[in-house]
Design a protein around this motif. Structure first.
Motif, PDB file in Angstrom:
ATOM      1  N   ARG A  89      42.772  42.938  55.316  1.00 57.75           N
ATOM      2  CA  ARG A  89      42.168  42.427  54.080  1.00 57.75           C
ATOM      3  C   ARG A  89      40.968  43.262  53.659  1.00 57.75           C
ATOM      4  NH1 ARG A  89      43.519  37.338  56.443  1.00 57.75           N
ATOM      5  NH2 ARG A  89      41.478  37.199  57.405  1.00 57.75           N
ATOM      6  N   THR A  90      40.295  43.899  54.620  1.00 56.26           N
ATOM      7  CA  THR A  90      39.083  44.645  54.299  1.00 56.26           C
ATOM      8  C   THR A  90      39.265  46.159  54.349  1.00 56.26           C
ATOM      9  OG1 THR A  90      38.364  44.534  56.609  1.00 56.26           O
ATOM     10  CG2 THR A  90      37.611  42.771  55.137  1.00 56.26           C
ATOM     11  N   SER A  91      40.441  46.624  54.688  1.00 54.70           N
ATOM     12  CA  SER A  91      40.699  48.059  54.792  1.00 54.70           C
ATOM     13  C   SER A  91      40.697  48.711  53.414  1.00 54.70           C
ATOM     14  CB  SER A  91      42.052  48.297  55.471  1.00 54.70           C
ATOM     15  OG  SER A  91      42.475  49.620  55.272  1.00 54.70           O
ATOM     16  N   GLU A  92      39.907  49.774  53.291  1.00 53.79           N
ATOM     17  CA  GLU A  92      39.828  50.496  52.021  1.00 53.79           C
ATOM     18  C   GLU A  92      41.167  51.152  51.680  1.00 53.79           C
ATOM     19  OE1 GLU A  92      37.500  54.307  50.177  1.00 53.79           O
ATOM     20  OE2 GLU A  92      36.365  52.979  51.500  1.00 53.79           O
ATOM     21  N   GLN A  93      41.845  51.695  52.685  1.00 51.68           N
ATOM     22  CA  GLN A  93      43.139  52.339  52.471  1.00 51.68           C
ATOM     23  C   GLN A  93      44.175  51.323  51.991  1.00 51.68           C
ATOM     24  OE1 GLN A  93      44.894  54.075  55.956  1.00 51.68           O
ATOM     25  NE2 GLN A  93      46.535  55.054  54.824  1.00 51.68           N
ATOM     26  N   ALA A  94      44.200  50.156  52.623  1.00 53.58           N
ATOM     27  CA  ALA A  94      45.153  49.121  52.225  1.00 53.58           C
ATOM     28  C   ALA A  94      44.855  48.615  50.819  1.00 53.58           C
ATOM     29  CB  ALA A  94      45.122  47.966  53.221  1.00 53.58           C
ATOM     30  N   THR A  95      43.601  48.379  50.534  1.00 58.79           N
ATOM     31  CA  THR A  95      43.203  47.906  49.200  1.00 58.79           C
ATOM     32  C   THR A  95      43.566  48.921  48.133  1.00 58.79           C
ATOM     33  OG1 THR A  95      41.394  46.647  50.170  1.00 58.79           O
ATOM     34  CG2 THR A  95      41.263  47.093  47.813  1.00 58.79           C
ATOM     35  N   SER A  96      43.348  50.178  48.413  1.00 68.94           N
ATOM     36  CA  SER A  96      43.681  51.240  47.467  1.00 68.94           C
ATOM     37  C   SER A  96      45.187  51.303  47.215  1.00 68.94           C
ATOM     38  CB  SER A  96      43.170  52.578  48.000  1.00 68.94           C
ATOM     39  OG  SER A  96      43.569  53.624  47.166  1.00 68.94           O
ATOM     40  N   ALA A  97      45.986  51.200  48.280  1.00 74.42           N
ATOM     41  CA  ALA A  97      47.446  51.224  48.139  1.00 74.42           C
ATOM     42  C   ALA A  97      47.927  50.016  47.342  1.00 74.42           C
ATOM     43  CB  ALA A  97      48.118  51.264  49.503  1.00 74.42           C
ATOM     44  N   ILE A  98      47.374  48.853  47.630  1.00 70.93           N
ATOM     45  CA  ILE A  98      47.740  47.642  46.894  1.00 70.93           C
ATOM     46  C   ILE A  98      47.412  47.797  45.413  1.00 70.93           C
ATOM     47  CG2 ILE A  98      47.163  45.193  46.581  1.00 70.93           C
ATOM     48  CD1 ILE A  98      46.790  45.110  49.689  1.00 70.93           C
ATOM     49  N   ASN A  99      46.246  48.332  45.121  1.00 69.85           N
ATOM     50  CA  ASN A  99      45.855  48.537  43.722  1.00 69.85           C
ATOM     51  C   ASN A  99      46.777  49.525  43.016  1.00 69.85           C
ATOM     52  OD1 ASN A  99      43.754  46.698  43.885  1.00 69.85           O
ATOM     53  ND2 ASN A  99      42.234  48.259  44.381  1.00 69.85           N
ATOM     54  N   ASP A 100      47.204  50.567  43.727  1.00 64.87           N
ATOM     55  CA  ASP A 100      48.148  51.536  43.141  1.00 64.87           C
ATOM     56  C   ASP A 100      49.466  50.865  42.776  1.00 64.87           C
ATOM     57  OD1 ASP A 100      46.276  53.542  43.468  1.00 64.87           O
ATOM     58  OD2 ASP A 100      47.275  54.461  45.202  1.00 64.87           O
ATOM     59  N   VAL A 101      49.971  50.038  43.681  1.00 63.45           N
ATOM     60  CA  VAL A 101      51.245  49.351  43.418  1.00 63.45           C
ATOM     61  C   VAL A 101      51.074  48.350  42.277  1.00 63.45           C
ATOM     62  CG1 VAL A 101      52.955  47.758  44.374  1.00 63.45           C
ATOM     63  CG2 VAL A 101      52.177  49.718  45.721  1.00 63.45           C
ATOM     64  N   ARG A 102      49.975  47.654  42.252  1.00 59.29           N
ATOM     65  CA  ARG A 102      49.742  46.677  41.168  1.00 59.29           C
ATOM     66  C   ARG A 102      49.635  47.369  39.810  1.00 59.29           C
ATOM     67  NH1 ARG A 102      45.874  42.565  44.500  1.00 59.29           N
ATOM     68  NH2 ARG A 102      47.584  41.416  45.460  1.00 59.29           N
ATOM     69  N   ARG A 103      49.001  48.528  39.765  1.00 60.68           N
ATOM     70  CA  ARG A 103      48.928  49.289  38.502  1.00 60.68           C
ATOM     71  C   ARG A 103      50.325  49.744  38.079  1.00 60.68           C
ATOM     72  NH1 ARG A 103      43.856  50.878  40.471  1.00 60.68           N
ATOM     73  NH2 ARG A 103      44.685  52.613  41.666  1.00 60.68           N
ATOM     74  N   ALA A 104      51.115  50.184  39.052  1.00 61.41           N
ATOM     75  CA  ALA A 104      52.490  50.609  38.749  1.00 61.41           C
ATOM     76  C   ALA A 104      53.318  49.425  38.260  1.00 61.41           C
ATOM     77  CB  ALA A 104      53.127  51.241  39.986  1.00 61.41           C
ATOM     78  N   GLN A 105      53.113  48.253  38.850  1.00 58.53           N
ATOM     79  CA  GLN A 105      53.837  47.065  38.414  1.00 58.53           C
ATOM     80  C   GLN A 105      53.415  46.651  37.001  1.00 58.53           C
ATOM     81  OE1 GLN A 105      52.916  44.583  41.833  1.00 58.53           O
ATOM     82  NE2 GLN A 105      55.071  44.648  42.467  1.00 58.53           N
ATOM     83  N   ALA A 106      52.146  46.838  36.686  1.00 58.21           N
ATOM     84  CA  ALA A 106      51.680  46.542  35.326  1.00 58.21           C
ATOM     85  C   ALA A 106      52.346  47.483  34.323  1.00 58.21           C
ATOM     86  CB  ALA A 106      50.160  46.652  35.250  1.00 58.21           C
ATOM     87  N   GLU A 107      52.462  48.747  34.679  1.00 55.84           N
ATOM     88  CA  GLU A 107      53.148  49.713  33.820  1.00 55.84           C
ATOM     89  C   GLU A 107      54.621  49.326  33.668  1.00 55.84           C
ATOM     90  OE1 GLU A 107      53.953  52.883  31.349  1.00 55.84           O
ATOM     91  OE2 GLU A 107      51.997  52.153  31.985  1.00 55.84           O
ATOM     92  N   ALA A 108      55.234  48.897  34.764  1.00 52.01           N
ATOM     93  CA  ALA A 108      56.635  48.462  34.731  1.00 52.01           C
ATOM     94  C   ALA A 108      56.797  47.233  33.829  1.00 52.01           C
ATOM     95  CB  ALA A 108      57.137  48.168  36.135  1.00 52.01           C
ATOM     96  N   GLU A 109      55.832  46.364  33.868  1.00 56.33           N
ATOM     97  CA  GLU A 109      55.871  45.176  33.014  1.00 56.33           C
ATOM     98  C   GLU A 109      55.895  45.566  31.538  1.00 56.33           C
ATOM     99  OE1 GLU A 109      55.654  40.961  32.383  1.00 56.33           O
ATOM    100  OE2 GLU A 109      55.712  41.971  34.312  1.00 56.33           O
ATOM    101  N   VAL A 110      55.085  46.554  31.188  1.00 58.32           N
ATOM    102  CA  VAL A 110      55.037  47.024  29.805  1.00 58.32           C
ATOM    103  C   VAL A 110      56.348  47.697  29.412  1.00 58.32           C
ATOM    104  CG1 VAL A 110      53.912  48.693  28.265  1.00 58.32           C
ATOM    105  CG2 VAL A 110      52.524  47.279  29.785  1.00 58.32           C
ATOM    106  N   ARG A 111      56.884  48.519  30.290  1.00 51.49           N
ATOM    107  CA  ARG A 111      58.098  49.276  29.968  1.00 51.49           C
ATOM    108  C   ARG A 111      59.380  48.454  30.014  1.00 51.49           C
ATOM    109  NH1 ARG A 111      57.859  54.990  33.224  1.00 51.49           N
ATOM    110  NH2 ARG A 111      55.652  55.459  32.945  1.00 51.49           N
ATOM    111  N   CYS A 112      59.431  47.473  30.892  1.00 55.87           N
ATOM    112  CA  CYS A 112      60.716  46.814  31.192  1.00 55.87           C
ATOM    113  C   CYS A 112      60.855  45.382  30.688  1.00 55.87           C
ATOM    114  CB  CYS A 112      60.965  46.830  32.700  1.00 55.87           C
ATOM    115  SG  CYS A 112      60.958  48.480  33.422  1.00 55.87           S
ATOM    116  N   PHE A 113      59.747  44.706  30.443  1.00 50.94           N
ATOM    117  CA  PHE A 113      59.854  43.285  30.104  1.00 50.94           C
ATOM    118  C   PHE A 113      59.466  42.998  28.687  1.00 50.94           C
ATOM    119  CE2 PHE A 113      59.819  43.264  34.672  1.00 50.94           C
ATOM    120  CZ  PHE A 113      60.652  42.225  35.002  1.00 50.94           C
TER     121      PHE A 113
END
Length: 113
Positions: A89-113
């Motif tokens: 929960r406190t790992s900077e690497q994990a938080t960064s990876a999660i944020n990258d995936v969430r940004r990609a999912q937001a982009e997917a939401e715009v493109r696909c839904f």
């Protein structure tokens, strides 16, 4: 006509920007899991199959597979109670990876839904 054939042959001989394996580095099982989860959240309709398939394609085009797995693992382990999960929960690497995936999912939401 001969010049045209020479140009076409030369174009076919040039390597493409990426080979198929580089464009599709997410295993089928990972893509299927994503689509099933997405469909559960967005309704289990034919339209949601198309939208969720589009979504994982967009995510895969933005986030490298190893980064996606880091985020998926961190989110999974963060749900576990105790000292071990606190590290995720406190790992900077994990938080960064999660944020990258969430940004990609937001982009997917715009493109696909």
């Amino acid at each position: 006509m001969t010049r045209y054939l020479v140009v076409v042959a030369a174009m076919l001989a040039l390597p493409g920007p990426m080979c198929a394996a580089e464009l599709n580095d997410y295993p089928t099982a990972t893509r299927a899991e994503y689509v099933f989860g997405c469909m559960k959240a967005n309704g289990e309709t034919r339209q949601s199959i198309a939208q969720c398939s589009c979504s994982i394609d967009v995510v895969a085009s933005i986030v490298p597979f190893d980064r996606y797995i880091t985020a998926e693992t961190a989110l999974s382990l963060a749900q576990v109670r105790g000292n071990l999960s606190a590290q995720f929960r406190t790992s900077e690497q994990a938080t960064s990876a999660i944020n990258d995936v969430r940004r990609a999912q937001a982009e997917a939401e715009v493109r696909c839904f």
